[in-house]
Design a protein around this motif. Sequence first.
Motif, mmCIF file in Angstrom:
data_model
loop_
_atom_site.group_PDB
_atom_site.id
_atom_site.type_symbol
_atom_site.label_atom_id
_atom_site.label_comp_id
_atom_site.label_asym_id
_atom_site.label_seq_id
_atom_site.Cartn_x
_atom_site.Cartn_y
_atom_site.Cartn_z
ATOM 1 N N ALA A 397 0.819 -1.217 0.000
ATOM 2 C CA ALA A 397 0.000 0.000 0.000
ATOM 3 C C ALA A 397 0.852 1.266 0.000
ATOM 4 O O ALA A 397 0.415 2.319 -0.468
ATOM 5 N N GLN A 398 2.060 1.169 0.522
ATOM 6 C CA GLN A 398 2.950 2.331 0.555
ATOM 7 C C GLN A 398 3.853 2.391 -0.684
ATOM 8 O O GLN A 398 4.737 3.248 -0.776
ATOM 9 N N GLY A 399 3.603 1.488 -1.637
ATOM 10 C CA GLY A 399 4.403 1.471 -2.851
ATOM 11 C C GLY A 399 5.795 0.901 -2.671
ATOM 12 O O GLY A 399 6.681 1.138 -3.492
ATOM 13 N N ARG A 400 5.995 0.108 -1.613
ATOM 14 C CA ARG A 400 7.307 -0.443 -1.314
ATOM 15 C C ARG A 400 7.313 -1.963 -1.505
ATOM 16 O O ARG A 400 6.256 -2.602 -1.534
ATOM 17 N N HIS A 401 8.530 -2.509 -1.595
ATOM 18 C CA HIS A 401 8.686 -3.948 -1.797
ATOM 19 C C HIS A 401 9.373 -4.633 -0.624
ATOM 20 O O HIS A 401 9.699 -5.820 -0.724
ATOM 21 N N ASP A 402 9.619 -3.898 0.458
ATOM 22 C CA ASP A 402 10.331 -4.501 1.585
ATOM 23 C C ASP A 402 9.447 -4.694 2.805
ATOM 24 O O ASP A 402 9.933 -4.879 3.911
ATOM 25 N N GLY A 403 8.125 -4.645 2.594
ATOM 26 C CA GLY A 403 7.186 -4.847 3.687
ATOM 27 C C GLY A 403 6.517 -6.200 3.607
ATOM 28 O O GLY A 403 7.180 -7.234 3.393
ATOM 29 N N GLU A 404 5.206 -6.211 3.730
ATOM 30 C CA GLU A 404 4.469 -7.482 3.762
ATOM 31 C C GLU A 404 4.499 -8.211 2.423
ATOM 32 O O GLU A 404 4.261 -9.418 2.373
ATOM 33 N N THR A 405 4.774 -7.502 1.331
ATOM 34 C CA THR A 405 4.846 -8.156 0.015
ATOM 35 C C THR A 405 6.282 -8.446 -0.404
ATOM 36 O O THR A 405 6.550 -8.692 -1.580
ATOM 37 N N LYS A 406 7.195 -8.431 0.519
ATOM 38 C CA LYS A 406 8.598 -8.642 0.204
ATOM 39 C C LYS A 406 8.815 -10.022 -0.411
ATOM 40 O O LYS A 406 8.235 -11.012 0.032
ATOM 41 N N ILE A 407 9.659 -10.072 -1.427
ATOM 42 C CA ILE A 407 10.039 -11.327 -2.079
ATOM 43 C C ILE A 407 11.405 -11.721 -1.523
ATOM 44 O O ILE A 407 12.420 -11.100 -1.855
ATOM 45 N N PRO A 408 11.482 -12.727 -0.650
ATOM 46 C CA PRO A 408 12.749 -13.043 0.032
ATOM 47 C C PRO A 408 13.924 -13.296 -0.908
ATOM 48 O O PRO A 408 15.050 -12.893 -0.613
ATOM 49 N N ALA A 409 13.685 -13.956 -2.039
ATOM 50 C CA ALA A 409 14.784 -14.237 -2.962
ATOM 51 C C ALA A 409 15.374 -12.950 -3.520
ATOM 52 O O ALA A 409 16.594 -12.851 -3.730
ATOM 53 N N TRP A 410 14.519 -11.967 -3.781
ATOM 54 C CA TRP A 410 15.036 -10.675 -4.253
ATOM 55 C C TRP A 410 15.767 -9.952 -3.139
ATOM 56 O O TRP A 410 16.810 -9.332 -3.360
ATOM 57 N N GLU A 411 15.236 -10.037 -1.934
ATOM 58 C CA GLU A 411 15.882 -9.376 -0.801
ATOM 59 C C GLU A 411 17.297 -9.927 -0.601
ATOM 60 O O GLU A 411 18.226 -9.183 -0.249
ATOM 61 N N MET A 412 17.460 -11.219 -0.851
ATOM 62 C CA MET A 412 18.759 -11.861 -0.639
ATOM 63 C C MET A 412 19.796 -11.378 -1.650
ATOM 64 O O MET A 412 20.978 -11.206 -1.313
ATOM 65 N N ILE A 413 19.385 -11.144 -2.922
ATOM 66 C CA ILE A 413 20.349 -10.754 -3.956
ATOM 67 C C ILE A 413 20.229 -9.283 -4.329
ATOM 68 O O ILE A 413 20.850 -8.836 -5.298
ATOM 69 N N ARG A 414 19.473 -8.541 -3.558
ATOM 70 C CA ARG A 414 19.183 -7.139 -3.870
ATOM 71 C C ARG A 414 20.451 -6.300 -4.058
ATOM 72 O O ARG A 414 20.530 -5.460 -4.948
ATOM 73 N N PHE A 415 21.454 -6.544 -3.217
ATOM 74 C CA PHE A 415 22.685 -5.764 -3.274
ATOM 75 C C PHE A 415 23.890 -6.649 -3.636
ATOM 76 O O PHE A 415 25.001 -6.390 -3.210
ATOM 77 N N SER A 416 23.640 -7.702 -4.417
ATOM 78 C CA SER A 416 24.720 -8.611 -4.806
ATOM 79 C C SER A 416 25.014 -8.470 -6.293
ATOM 80 O O SER A 416 24.190 -7.975 -7.069
ATOM 81 N N VAL A 417 26.207 -8.921 -6.692
ATOM 82 C CA VAL A 417 26.642 -8.841 -8.085
ATOM 83 C C VAL A 417 27.146 -10.212 -8.514
ATOM 84 O O VAL A 417 27.994 -10.815 -7.849
#
Length: 774
Positions: A397-417
């Motif tokens: 609802a706040q237009g973010r992806h790190d709250g209740e709709t967070k996708i754990p796989a993306w969170e894990m590689i979000r800052f990886s190369v």
Amino acid sequence: MNAPIDVSLFARNAKPLTSYRPYWAKRFGTAPFLPMSRAEMDALGWDSCDVIIVTGDAYVDHPSFGMAVIGRVLEAQGFRVGIIAQPDWQSAEPFKALGKPNLFWGVTAGNMDSMINRYTADRKIRSDDAYTPGDEGGKRPDRAAIVYSQRCREAYKDVPIVLGGIEGSLRRIAHYDYWSDKVRRSVVVDSKCDLLLYGNAERALVEVAHRLAAREPIERITDVRGTAFVRRPGDPSTEGWFEIDSTEVDQPGPVDAHINPYQTTSEQAQSAGQSCAKDEVAQAPAAQGASIQALNFVPNPALQGKTKRPPRDRSVIRLPSYEQVKSDAVLYAHANRVLHVEANPGNARALVQAHGEGATARDVWINPPPIPLTTAEMDHVFDLPYARSPHPAYADAQGRHDGETKIPAWEMIRFSVNIMRGCFGGCTFCSITEHEGRIIQSRSQASILKEVEEIRDKVEGFTGVISDLGGPTANMYRLGCASPEIEAACRKPSCVYPGICQNLTTDHGPLVRIYRRARALPGIKKILIGSGLRYDLAIKSPEYVKELVQHHVGGYLKIAPEHTETGPLSKMMKPGIGSYDRFKQMFEKYSEEAGKKQFLIPYFIAAHPGTSDEDMMNLALWLKKNGFRADQVQTFYPSPMATATAMYHSGLNPLKGIHRDERGERVDIVRGETRRRLHKAFLRYHDPNNWPLLREALKAMGRVDLIGNGKHHLIPTFQPLTDGGYQSARRKNSTPTARAPAAAPAPRKGQMLTQHTGLPPRAGTGAARRPKPR
């Protein structure tokens, strides 16, 4: 200094990804996100999609997600690509959301095999899914590649289906299915797809897309490397191919005795119970005119008339049929061995496997593996305009992806190369080699640093810490064979087992330079290494270990010895525990020099083929001696097509060759819930819930000496009250309590309380203030 392998030897006959003439739809430009709805297509000015990708993962526009890579690669070629992510598979209607694709469907189960994603190693359904918003499970069907393909066919039956992804890749031939405990047909047959692309498929995909755009029928596209498809027996397109029959293993038979080349004529006659008149000549004096006759060599008649071997690029090996491997585990192991031997793109031959009999007979034809991407092509793929975030449709609802709709796989590689692909380790339980290949494909330093800067400048929430700079392995960047010619001819399953090959370059210099340059970039506070580390390679480069330990470890470094005993390690193709000990010494030395207190976290596998109960007991003793208490326990998971899975199904060792007699090496297989639970219990020897099982096992093994209350014992004799659960550092790894713990009865006055009673210390006594025994 030896130079790393140049994949140009393989790429000479491969058309570069960037050399194709773009499709006419290139004029529409680049989409901020590939469209997932008609409204997004309208906003881009599209009336239709050329390609629609159906995926079992939520759509994250990041180069670590397969659907994003494939979509962006096709977009760069000028094609309009739409995404249908995690559709409701109960009917074909959701598959019509973007209309009819002009060229083909691209189907993938996602970044993970759908069965491994859904079920644990004990075949229990998982309640979560790291590739789904909110970590919600149940958003994809079992065997998603098959289900999605069927629904695509129902939606628009005349549109070709191109199947890809790791699920299709690992099921390209008849394979053992752990979840049904039987051998299943090739996914090409079950999904009824028109073409399967296995491995990293950018090169094959681009060629197939342009040929379909040129109106070439898909049934005629049979010459692309890295593809599999169905052919009817006697298909005219097979003319000119030399078929090598490998439908049976070698049968033992009589062997003619070898002639001893040092045996005289007389001795040969005597061994046959005869006499030789030449003895008299040999005994006569030389003055009588006796002469010595020279040996005459004549051609071997058995080899006369033999033709030369057929060219490898026109040879196809016929594997045992599906019906054969389904009913004969020996032939299954044989087929698996042949598949892994024919894995080098420099010398691999095509494979064919029959499915069905009579009128239903058809062949699954598997072309040789794809040509690896060059560094320039890797840069092209990773430099494409990824948004590096989930699709806006997943925002909360706040237009973010790190709250209740967070996708754990993306969170894990979000800052990886991701800096490379492939792995030449050849671990038998791993699927990386089967999917990405043994040849390392590396990006350039400039491309890697550019991505680090993009994360710093564009990714919301970046705090200055890069979570990983690696790939399938942390330290195989730019490593490979010193000779491209040797690399193209090699057929070894591993470059580092049983020892590191003398032709393998182990220079970590390019990787050290990347680490130093990346952490020197403005705005970068820390670069961590989270990928799996090959410590047997790392110890060859003390400079690298020092750089890693002193600058890129965040307190803990995870590595995977997998076991301590020779039996299971030989079946895994992993180095001995001595390599771990040497790395540990270096790790501690360089940590101390830097004034840092850092720790190694070793990972181990329970119940792997070739592991005896004694092996697990010895591992538990090693863990206790070294002060390790495993929180996460990994039990062997028989994934399709892995060599260890062939061991699990057949009880044979394909690494040593397959035979029907005593020459075939038998492998101890850990089957059944009880024994698998025992092997897991040894890894968690410190959990009181496991002590009853371990006591019984140790008694049966004749090791009662390990049961006691001293420091040298593995488990104690007493049993505290337990509720069957334990609290893990990670919530999802915790075991919930089976029942509410019973309230401890109040102690009677004067009763002695010890740690053996399981009762709380008596209030108001010294026991309440004493530290708990450890």
